[in-house]
Design an enzyme around this catalytic site. Structure first.
Site, PDB file in Angstrom:
ATOM      1  CD  GLU A 161      33.356  -4.905   5.913  1.00 47.35           C
ATOM      2  OE1 GLU A 161      34.273  -4.921   6.790  1.00 47.35           O
ATOM      3  OE2 GLU A 161      32.525  -3.938   5.863  1.00 47.35           O
ATOM      4  CD  GLU A 198      28.831  -4.360   8.172  1.00 48.19           C
ATOM      5  OE1 GLU A 198      29.597  -3.432   8.373  1.00 48.19           O
ATOM      6  OE2 GLU A 198      28.889  -5.338   8.123  1.00 48.19           O
TER       7      GLU A 198
HETATM    8  C1  BGC Z   1      32.323  -4.640   9.770  1.00 48.89           C
HETATM    9  C2  BGC Z   1      31.596  -4.643  11.167  1.00 48.89           C
HETATM   10  C3  BGC Z   1      32.299  -3.206  11.991  1.00 48.89           C
HETATM   11  C4  BGC Z   1      31.945  -2.097  10.966  1.00 48.89           C
HETATM   12  C5  BGC Z   1      32.525  -0.996  11.850  1.00 48.89           C
HETATM   13  C6  BGC Z   1      32.574  -3.311   9.036  1.00 48.89           C
HETATM   14  O1  BGC Z   1      33.952  -3.440   8.388  1.00 48.89           O
HETATM   15  O2  BGC Z   1      31.747  -5.604   8.790  1.00 48.89           O
HETATM   16  O3  BGC Z   1      31.893  -5.806  11.643  1.00 48.89           O
HETATM   17  O4  BGC Z   1      32.074  -3.361  13.259  1.00 48.89           O
HETATM   18  O5  BGC Z   1      32.466  -2.211   9.847  1.00 48.89           O
HETATM   19  O6  BGC Z   1      33.675  -0.750  11.833  1.00 48.89           O
END
Ligand code: BGC
Length: 451
Positions: A161, A358
């Site tokens: 990101e 993610e």
């Molecule tokens: C990030 C994580 C973060 C997650 C939840 C993503 O933007 O890569 O590090 O904890 O979102 O906010």
């Protein structure tokens, strides 16, 4: 059914789970510094103890195996590997060496990310990502990591990101290093892309058969009122900054002309040198997609305006809610946005393998004698897996899914108050308790189907 060989995993990041911030020669990172700034992080929380993963790594890997995970996405802490940004610290590399061995021993594929936001403080002191020199230092760091792990890791991502690291860190100032300088944020974004090119070169050199990718946080963007010109223009600018700033140079070899025009007052053209874009676009084997929600954009300011904004050149945009259920982060739950995003990426960049690197949700979990009954997270997981499956049905080349996160952890500016884990962490005792969602996920993995 999900395709054979679909990669089922969970993700974490170094600063969020490791703790042990001074162990074995680790240098200081910008997040250590930011946490020490009064008011920067909720509750005054810091990178200690996090989930104490640095010391409990073997047990955590065993737990991953018990849950049936096939892949583990983690990040390497630059300050452990090159203290001060420069000096190679073999003891820091040893940790990742052991982690990779342990994963492989349990049949879990390691998916390391080289940069998940913990820049060595010494490099920030010399200008951080706004300084082009950081790109060269990143190349040296990537070389050290690849030299150690490149013989047995087959999937790499360079950056996590870059939008957050550049615009939340250097424009809005809500993430480390906490700067509110829009021009620095634009330079940082470009330099991270360039560093991705360097990282990929290190991957090619040390691990020629491995896949090299990058992870972006991408959002379907819609105008709140498609008939309202201000909303349509705001949505265009948000899409340009958030999505196309990164996708287009990486995958099409050019910054989008509308973005270049929007960022003219913020110096994008001043930091892009001849040959940069060619280096950025020289082959990305896979794209990691982080998806949490979509963006519903209005051109009218809301009451939060006036604070430094990450939306450089579009400071007055706002994101009206639509009355949908929200997670503990206040984010609306929009599973269909994941299908839409994957289908659109596949249409725009055909032939590019996609992985959801993610996707997850924070909820205020409660531990009882019978465990953690996180019904909402379980439903979130199911609805998003269904959404991912719908993209597969539409022909999208989606090859894997990583839940965020394996463990409850340090949620950046929110500290430990927000819990994203499949596994609950009691930060006092460091006791791990897999939640209902973890068992649900384990079943999906073992059956390769959602029923
Ligand atoms: C990030 C994580 C973060 C997650 C939840 C993503 O933007 O890569 O590090 O904890 O979102 O906010």
């Amino acid at each position: 059914m999900f395709p054979d060989g679909f990669v089922w995993g969970a993700a974490t990041a170094s600063f969020q789970v490791e703790g042990s911030t001074t162990a074995d020669g680790r240098g200081r990172s910008i997040w250590d510094t930011f946490c020490a700034r009064p008011g920067a992080v909720a509750g005054g929380d810091t990178g200690e103890p996090a989930a104490d993963h640095y010391r409990r790594m073997s047990d955590d890997v065993r737990m991953m195996a018990e849950l049936g995970l096939r892949a583990y996405r983690f990040s390497v802490a630059w300050p452990r590997v090159r203290a001060g940004g420069r000096v190679v610290n073999e003891a820091g590399l040893d940790f990742y060496d052991r982690l990779v061995d342990e994963l492989l021993r349990h049949g879990i594929a390691p998916w390391p990310t080289l940069y998940h936001w913990d820049l060595p403080q010494e490099l920030e002191d010399r200008g951080g990502w706004a300084n082009r020199d950081t790109v060269h230092r990143f190349a040296e760091y990537a070389d050290s990591v690849l030299g150690r792990l490149g013989d047995r890791v087959w999937n790499w991502t360079t950056f996590n990101e870059p939008w957050c690291a550049a615009f939340l860190g250097y424009a809005a100032g809500v993430h480390a290093p906490g700067r509110t300088e829009p021009r620095a944020a634009v330079a940082a974004g470009h330099h991270m892309l360039l560093a991705h090119g360097q990282g990929r070169a290190a991957i090619r050199e040390h691990a020629p058969r491995a896949a090299a990718g990058i992870t972006l946080n991408l959002f379907p963007v819609r105008a709140n009122d498609p008939e309202d010109e201000a909303d349509v223009e705001a949505a265009r600018r948000v899409d340009a900054l958030q999505n196309r700033f990164f996708l287009e140079p990486l995958l099409r070899g050019a910054y989008p002309p509308d973005l270049v025009a929007d960022l003219e007052p913020f110096g994008l053209d001043e930091v892009v040198e001849d040959g940069d874009v060619a280096r950025i676009s020289a082959g990305t084997d896979l794209l990691g997609v982080n998806y949490y929600h979509d963006h519903n954009v209005s051109g009218r300011p809301d009451e939060g305006s006036g604070r430094p904004s990450p939306w450089v050149g579009a400071e007055h945009v706002s994101f009206p809610g639509r009355g949908l259920p929200r997670t503990d982060m206040g984010w609306e739950v929009v599973p269909e946005g994941l299908t839409e995003l994957l289908v659109e990426l596949h249409r725009r960049y055909p032939g590019l393998p996609l992985y959801v690197t993610e996707n997850g949700a924070a909820y205020p979990d409660v531990v009882t004698d019978s465990g953690v009954d996180d019904v909402e997270r379980t439903e979130f997981l199911e609805s998003h897996l269904r959404a991912a499956h719908r993209a597969l049905e539409q022909g999208v080349d989606l090859r894997g899914y990583f839940y965020w996160s394996l463990l409850d952890n340090f949620e950046w500016a929110e500290g430990y108050a927000k819990r994203f884990g499949l596994v609950h962490v009691d930060y006092g005792t460091q006791r791990r308790t897999p939640k209902r969602s973890a068992y649900r996920y384990a079943r999906v993995i073992s059956e390769n189907v959602l029923r």
